[in-house]
Design a protein around this motif. Structure first.
Motif, short mmCIF file in Angstrom:
data_model
loop_
_atom_site.label_atom_id
_atom_site.label_comp_id
_atom_site.label_asym_id
_atom_site.label_seq_id
_atom_site.Cartn_x
_atom_site.Cartn_y
_atom_site.Cartn_z
N GLN A 120 -6.83 -5.13 -2.51
CA GLN A 120 -7.85 -4.42 -3.28
C GLN A 120 -7.49 -2.95 -3.51
OE1 GLN A 120 -10.84 -5.94 -4.48
NE2 GLN A 120 -9.80 -7.81 -3.88
N ALA A 121 -6.68 -2.38 -2.61
CA ALA A 121 -6.50 -0.93 -2.62
C ALA A 121 -5.19 -0.45 -3.23
CB ALA A 121 -6.59 -0.40 -1.18
N HIS A 122 -4.26 -1.34 -3.54
CA HIS A 122 -2.96 -0.91 -4.05
C HIS A 122 -3.10 -0.19 -5.39
CE1 HIS A 122 -2.58 -3.76 -7.38
NE2 HIS A 122 -3.10 -4.69 -6.60
N SER A 123 -2.08 0.54 -5.78
CA SER A 123 -2.11 1.31 -7.03
C SER A 123 -1.15 0.78 -8.09
CB SER A 123 -1.78 2.78 -6.74
OG SER A 123 -0.50 2.90 -6.14
N VAL A 124 -0.61 -0.42 -7.85
CA VAL A 124 0.31 -1.03 -8.81
C VAL A 124 -0.49 -1.57 -9.99
CG1 VAL A 124 2.14 -2.76 -9.11
CG2 VAL A 124 1.79 -1.68 -6.88
N ARG A 125 0.09 -1.52 -11.19
CA ARG A 125 -0.59 -2.07 -12.36
C ARG A 125 -0.87 -3.55 -12.16
NH1 ARG A 125 2.35 -2.20 -17.14
NH2 ARG A 125 4.28 -1.59 -16.13
N ARG A 126 -2.12 -3.95 -12.33
CA ARG A 126 -2.51 -5.34 -12.09
C ARG A 126 -1.82 -6.30 -13.04
NH1 ARG A 126 -8.90 -5.41 -12.27
NH2 ARG A 126 -8.36 -4.47 -14.27
N ALA B 61 0.81 -1.22 0.00
CA ALA B 61 0.00 0.00 0.00
C ALA B 61 0.85 1.27 0.00
CB ALA B 61 -0.92 0.00 1.22
N SER B 62 2.16 1.13 0.18
CA SER B 62 3.02 2.30 0.26
C SER B 62 3.08 3.03 -1.08
CB SER B 62 4.44 1.89 0.67
OG SER B 62 5.35 2.95 0.49
N PRO B 63 3.01 4.36 -1.08
CA PRO B 63 3.09 5.12 -2.33
C PRO B 63 4.45 4.99 -3.02
CG PRO B 63 3.14 6.60 -0.45
CD PRO B 63 2.79 5.25 0.09
N THR B 64 5.46 4.53 -2.29
CA THR B 64 6.80 4.37 -2.88
C THR B 64 7.11 2.91 -3.20
OG1 THR B 64 7.85 4.17 -0.69
CG2 THR B 64 7.66 6.40 -1.63
N PHE B 65 6.09 2.05 -3.17
CA PHE B 65 6.35 0.62 -3.38
C PHE B 65 7.03 0.36 -4.72
CE2 PHE B 65 4.87 -3.45 -5.23
CZ PHE B 65 5.53 -4.31 -4.36
N THR B 66 6.57 0.98 -5.78
CA THR B 66 7.14 0.72 -7.10
C THR B 66 8.62 1.08 -7.14
OG1 THR B 66 5.01 1.11 -8.16
CG2 THR B 66 6.96 1.24 -9.56
N GLN B 67 8.99 2.18 -6.46
CA GLN B 67 10.39 2.60 -6.46
C GLN B 67 11.23 1.77 -5.49
OE1 GLN B 67 7.80 4.91 -5.98
NE2 GLN B 67 7.77 5.36 -8.19
N GLN B 68 10.63 1.34 -4.39
CA GLN B 68 11.35 0.61 -3.36
C GLN B 68 10.97 -0.88 -3.39
OE1 GLN B 68 13.77 1.95 -1.18
NE2 GLN B 68 13.63 3.61 -2.66
N SER B 69 11.10 -1.48 -4.58
CA SER B 69 10.80 -2.89 -4.74
C SER B 69 11.56 -3.40 -5.95
CB SER B 69 9.29 -3.10 -4.92
OG SER B 69 8.87 -2.61 -6.19
N TYR B 70 11.27 -4.63 -6.32
CA TYR B 70 11.94 -5.25 -7.46
C TYR B 70 11.00 -5.38 -8.65
CZ TYR B 70 14.57 -6.47 -3.30
OH TYR B 70 15.25 -6.39 -2.11
N ILE B 71 9.88 -4.70 -8.58
CA ILE B 71 8.82 -4.92 -9.56
C ILE B 71 9.21 -4.44 -10.95
CG2 ILE B 71 7.57 -2.74 -9.23
CD1 ILE B 71 5.00 -4.50 -9.18
#
Length: 260
Positions: A190-196, A154-164
Protein backbone atom coordinates in the motif's frame (compact mmCIF):
# COMPACT_ATOMS: atom_id res chain seq x y z
CA UNK A 1 -7.41 -1.59 -13.66
CA UNK A 2 -6.70 -4.61 -15.87
CA UNK A 3 -6.42 -8.38 -15.54
CA UNK A 4 -3.15 -10.31 -15.94
CA UNK A 5 -4.33 -13.87 -16.55
CA UNK A 6 -1.97 -16.89 -16.45
CA UNK A 7 -3.92 -18.88 -19.07
CA UNK A 8 -2.44 -22.28 -18.32
CA UNK A 9 -5.79 -23.96 -18.96
CA UNK A 10 -5.42 -26.64 -21.63
CA UNK A 11 -7.63 -25.53 -24.55
CA UNK A 12 -9.95 -28.48 -24.88
CA UNK A 13 -13.06 -27.52 -26.85
CA UNK A 14 -14.86 -24.85 -24.79
CA UNK A 15 -12.19 -24.64 -22.08
CA UNK A 16 -11.38 -20.99 -22.78
CA UNK A 17 -15.01 -19.95 -23.12
CA UNK A 18 -15.09 -18.18 -19.71
CA UNK A 19 -12.40 -15.79 -21.02
CA UNK A 20 -14.14 -15.26 -24.36
CA UNK A 21 -17.44 -14.57 -22.58
CA UNK A 22 -15.82 -12.16 -20.12
CA UNK A 23 -13.99 -10.26 -22.86
CA UNK A 24 -17.22 -9.92 -24.86
CA UNK A 25 -19.39 -8.87 -21.91
CA UNK A 26 -16.80 -6.47 -20.46
CA UNK A 27 -15.22 -4.65 -23.41
CA UNK A 28 -13.80 -1.97 -21.10
CA UNK A 29 -11.70 -4.51 -19.19
CA UNK A 30 -8.29 -5.24 -20.69
CA UNK A 31 -6.96 -8.79 -20.40
CA UNK A 32 -3.29 -9.65 -20.79
CA UNK A 33 -3.17 -13.43 -21.03
CA UNK A 34 -0.13 -15.69 -20.77
CA UNK A 35 -0.06 -18.66 -23.13
CA UNK A 36 2.04 -21.62 -21.98
CA UNK A 37 1.66 -24.68 -24.22
CA UNK A 38 4.81 -26.61 -23.23
CA UNK A 39 6.18 -24.81 -20.18
CA UNK A 40 7.30 -22.51 -22.97
CA UNK A 41 6.68 -22.48 -26.72
CA UNK A 42 7.33 -26.16 -27.66
CA UNK A 43 10.88 -25.84 -28.96
CA UNK A 44 11.35 -27.28 -32.41
CA UNK A 45 7.67 -27.43 -33.23
CA UNK A 46 4.38 -25.62 -33.11
CA UNK A 47 1.98 -26.29 -30.23
CA UNK A 48 -0.59 -29.00 -30.76
CA UNK A 49 -3.79 -28.64 -32.74
CA UNK A 50 -5.87 -27.59 -29.73
CA UNK A 51 -3.61 -24.58 -29.21
CA UNK A 52 -3.42 -23.89 -32.93
CA UNK A 53 -7.21 -23.69 -32.96
CA UNK A 54 -7.69 -21.76 -29.70
CA UNK A 55 -4.99 -19.07 -29.87
CA UNK A 56 -6.36 -17.39 -33.04
CA UNK A 57 -9.75 -17.08 -31.34
CA UNK A 58 -8.17 -14.63 -28.89
CA UNK A 59 -7.65 -12.24 -31.81
CA UNK A 60 -11.42 -11.76 -32.09
CA UNK A 61 -11.33 -9.53 -28.99
CA UNK A 62 -9.67 -6.11 -29.04
CA UNK A 63 -9.33 -6.17 -25.26
CA UNK A 64 -7.16 -9.31 -25.15
CA UNK A 65 -3.36 -9.12 -25.37
CA UNK A 66 -1.39 -12.37 -25.64
CA UNK A 67 2.04 -13.13 -24.16
CA UNK A 68 4.22 -16.19 -24.60
CA UNK A 69 5.57 -17.86 -21.45
CA UNK A 70 9.34 -18.12 -20.96
CA UNK A 71 10.96 -19.16 -17.67
CA UNK A 72 14.44 -17.84 -16.86
CA UNK A 73 14.96 -20.03 -13.78
CA UNK A 74 16.06 -16.89 -11.94
CA UNK A 75 18.62 -16.31 -14.74
CA UNK A 76 20.28 -19.72 -14.30
CA UNK A 77 18.86 -20.93 -17.63
CA UNK A 78 21.38 -20.29 -20.41
CA UNK A 79 20.51 -17.00 -22.09
CA UNK A 80 20.79 -18.63 -25.51
CA UNK A 81 17.98 -21.00 -24.52
CA UNK A 82 15.80 -18.07 -23.45
CA UNK A 83 16.49 -16.25 -26.72
CA UNK A 84 15.66 -19.42 -28.64
CA UNK A 85 12.28 -19.66 -26.92
CA UNK A 86 11.55 -16.01 -27.68
CA UNK A 87 12.46 -16.63 -31.31
CA UNK A 88 10.19 -19.67 -31.45
CA UNK A 89 7.17 -17.59 -30.40
CA UNK A 90 8.16 -14.93 -32.94
CA UNK A 91 8.22 -17.46 -35.79
CA UNK A 92 4.85 -19.08 -35.03
CA UNK A 93 2.96 -17.02 -37.66
CA UNK A 94 5.46 -17.81 -40.41
CA UNK A 95 5.84 -21.50 -39.60
CA UNK A 96 2.07 -21.98 -39.33
CA UNK A 97 1.19 -19.59 -42.16
CA UNK A 98 -1.32 -18.01 -39.78
CA UNK A 99 -0.85 -14.39 -38.69
CA UNK A 100 -3.40 -14.88 -35.91
CA UNK A 101 -0.83 -16.96 -34.02
CA UNK A 102 1.27 -13.84 -33.48
CA UNK A 103 1.73 -13.02 -29.79
CA UNK A 104 2.10 -9.51 -28.44
CA UNK A 105 5.03 -9.98 -26.07
CA UNK A 106 6.70 -12.27 -23.55
CA UNK A 107 5.99 -13.16 -19.92
CA UNK A 108 9.30 -13.96 -18.22
CA UNK A 109 8.64 -16.20 -15.23
CA UNK A 110 11.01 -16.93 -12.37
CA UNK A 111 12.94 -13.68 -12.66
CA UNK A 112 15.19 -12.45 -9.84
CA UNK A 113 13.93 -9.98 -7.25
CA UNK A 114 17.22 -8.62 -5.88
CA UNK A 115 19.47 -6.48 -8.07
CA UNK A 116 22.62 -7.87 -9.63
CA UNK A 117 24.53 -6.43 -12.60
CA UNK A 118 24.92 -9.80 -14.35
CA UNK A 119 21.22 -10.56 -13.93
CA UNK A 120 20.32 -7.07 -15.13
CA UNK A 121 22.36 -7.58 -18.30
CA UNK A 122 20.80 -11.02 -18.82
CA UNK A 123 17.22 -9.71 -18.49
CA UNK A 124 18.03 -6.61 -20.52
CA UNK A 125 19.21 -8.73 -23.45
CA UNK A 126 16.13 -10.91 -23.18
CA UNK A 127 13.88 -7.85 -23.10
CA UNK A 128 15.66 -6.34 -26.10
CA UNK A 129 14.88 -9.48 -28.07
CA UNK A 130 11.19 -8.65 -27.53
CA UNK A 131 11.41 -4.88 -27.79
CA UNK A 132 13.59 -4.61 -30.88
CA UNK A 133 11.96 -4.90 -34.28
CA UNK A 134 8.39 -5.81 -35.11
CA UNK A 135 8.22 -9.52 -34.33
CA UNK A 136 5.86 -8.91 -31.40
CA UNK A 137 2.88 -6.63 -31.95
CA UNK A 138 3.02 -4.75 -28.64
CA UNK A 139 6.63 -5.64 -27.77
CA UNK A 140 5.29 -6.12 -24.25
CA UNK A 141 7.46 -7.53 -21.44
CA UNK A 142 6.36 -8.86 -18.05
CA UNK A 143 8.70 -10.03 -15.28
CA UNK A 144 7.49 -12.35 -12.55
CA UNK A 145 9.85 -12.74 -9.59
CA UNK A 146 6.89 -14.01 -7.55
CA UNK A 147 7.65 -11.80 -4.57
CA UNK A 148 9.47 -8.54 -3.97
CA UNK A 149 10.43 -8.34 -0.31
CA UNK A 150 8.55 -5.53 1.45
CA UNK A 151 11.79 -3.82 2.50
CA UNK A 152 12.98 -3.74 -1.12
CA UNK A 153 9.68 -2.48 -2.46
CA UNK A 154 9.58 0.31 0.13
CA UNK A 155 13.18 1.36 -0.51
CA UNK A 156 13.57 4.84 -2.05
CA UNK A 157 16.15 3.38 -4.46
CA UNK A 158 13.99 0.45 -5.58
CA UNK A 159 13.41 1.84 -9.08
CA UNK A 160 17.15 2.30 -9.62
CA UNK A 161 18.16 -0.97 -7.94
CA UNK A 162 15.72 -3.29 -9.70
CA UNK A 163 14.73 -4.55 -13.12
CA UNK A 164 11.54 -2.53 -13.34
CA UNK A 165 12.84 -0.17 -16.02
CA UNK A 166 13.32 -3.04 -18.50
CA UNK A 167 9.79 -4.45 -18.16
CA UNK A 168 6.33 -3.09 -18.80
CA UNK A 169 4.90 -4.92 -15.78
CA UNK A 170 6.51 -6.62 -12.78
CA UNK A 171 4.53 -9.04 -10.64
CA UNK A 172 5.54 -7.82 -7.19
CA UNK A 173 3.37 -10.25 -5.24
CA UNK A 174 2.23 -13.74 -6.27
CA UNK A 175 1.21 -15.46 -3.08
CA UNK A 176 -1.68 -16.77 -1.03
CA UNK A 177 -4.47 -14.48 0.08
CA UNK A 178 -3.45 -15.05 3.71
CA UNK A 179 0.11 -13.85 3.04
CA UNK A 180 -1.28 -10.74 1.32
CA UNK A 181 -3.15 -9.97 4.56
CA UNK A 182 0.08 -10.16 6.56
CA UNK A 183 0.68 -6.68 7.97
CA UNK A 184 4.23 -6.28 6.61
CA UNK A 185 3.24 -7.38 3.11
CA UNK A 186 -0.01 -5.45 3.01
CA UNK A 187 1.48 -2.21 4.33
CA UNK A 188 4.45 -2.35 1.94
CA UNK A 189 2.18 -2.93 -1.02
CA UNK A 190 0.00 0.00 0.00
CA UNK A 191 2.86 2.39 0.78
CA UNK A 192 5.33 2.00 -2.11
CA UNK A 193 5.97 4.91 -4.48
CA UNK A 194 6.37 2.92 -7.72
CA UNK A 195 3.95 3.73 -10.55
CA UNK A 196 1.03 1.31 -10.20
CA UNK A 197 0.83 0.92 -13.98
CA UNK A 198 4.15 -0.96 -13.76
CA UNK A 199 2.99 -3.47 -11.13
CA UNK A 200 0.80 -6.56 -10.87
CA UNK A 201 -0.52 -8.54 -7.89
CA UNK A 202 -1.61 -12.18 -8.20
CA UNK A 203 -3.37 -13.85 -5.27
CA UNK A 204 -4.38 -17.48 -5.06
CA UNK A 205 -6.03 -19.65 -2.42
CA UNK A 206 -8.74 -17.10 -1.69
CA UNK A 207 -11.43 -18.17 0.80
CA UNK A 208 -15.14 -18.21 -0.01
CA UNK A 209 -15.84 -14.46 -0.34
CA UNK A 210 -19.07 -12.66 -1.09
CA UNK A 211 -19.11 -10.44 -4.18
CA UNK A 212 -19.12 -7.38 -1.91
CA UNK A 213 -15.98 -8.53 -0.11
CA UNK A 214 -14.36 -9.43 -3.43
CA UNK A 215 -15.03 -5.88 -4.61
CA UNK A 216 -13.23 -4.63 -1.49
CA UNK A 217 -10.23 -6.91 -2.13
CA UNK A 218 -9.94 -5.64 -5.69
CA UNK A 219 -10.11 -2.04 -4.43
CA UNK A 220 -7.29 -2.73 -1.96
CA UNK A 221 -5.14 -4.42 -4.61
CA UNK A 222 -5.72 -1.40 -6.83
CA UNK A 223 -4.01 0.74 -4.21
CA UNK A 224 -0.87 -1.25 -4.96
CA UNK A 225 -1.06 -2.22 -8.64
CA UNK A 226 -2.99 -1.63 -11.84
CA UNK A 227 -2.86 -5.31 -12.81
CA UNK A 228 -4.55 -8.10 -10.87
CA UNK A 229 -5.49 -11.75 -10.92
CA UNK A 230 -7.34 -13.59 -8.15
CA UNK A 231 -8.30 -17.24 -7.85
CA UNK A 232 -9.79 -19.40 -5.12
CA UNK A 233 -7.91 -22.52 -6.31
CA UNK A 234 -5.85 -23.82 -3.40
CA UNK A 235 -4.05 -26.84 -4.89
CA UNK A 236 -0.32 -26.22 -5.41
CA UNK A 237 0.71 -26.19 -9.08
CA UNK A 238 -2.94 -26.07 -10.13
CA UNK A 239 -3.70 -22.43 -9.37
CA UNK A 240 -3.87 -21.37 -13.02
CA UNK A 241 -4.91 -24.58 -14.78
CA UNK A 242 -8.65 -23.91 -14.54
CA UNK A 243 -11.05 -21.00 -14.37
CA UNK A 244 -11.99 -20.68 -10.73
CA UNK A 245 -15.47 -20.10 -9.42
CA UNK A 246 -14.72 -16.43 -8.77
CA UNK A 247 -13.43 -15.58 -12.26
CA UNK A 248 -16.68 -14.04 -13.46
CA UNK A 249 -17.07 -11.97 -10.29
CA UNK A 250 -13.43 -10.88 -10.50
CA UNK A 251 -14.04 -9.45 -13.97
CA UNK A 252 -17.18 -7.69 -12.74
CA UNK A 253 -15.25 -6.23 -9.81
CA UNK A 254 -12.51 -4.93 -12.09
CA UNK A 255 -15.20 -3.50 -14.37
CA UNK A 256 -16.50 -1.15 -11.70
CA UNK A 257 -17.54 -3.57 -8.98
CA UNK A 258 -21.29 -3.30 -9.57
CA UNK A 259 -23.54 -6.26 -9.07
CA UNK A 260 -25.50 -7.27 -12.16
Amino acid sequence: MSILLPLYVYPWAGAWDPLFTAAKQHPDVDFTVVINPCSGPCIGSLPDQYYLSAIPQLRAYNNIRTLGYVATNYTTKPLDDVLKEIDTYATWPKVSNNTKLRVDGIFFDETPSTYDTFKYDYLSRASQAVKNGTRFRDRFVVHNPGLIEPSLLASPTFTQQSYINISDITVVFEETFDKWLNRANFDALQAHSVRRSKLAVILHSLPDLSKRVLDFVVEQVQEAADWVFLTDVRVKDEYYHSFSGIFEDLVKSVDGGAEE
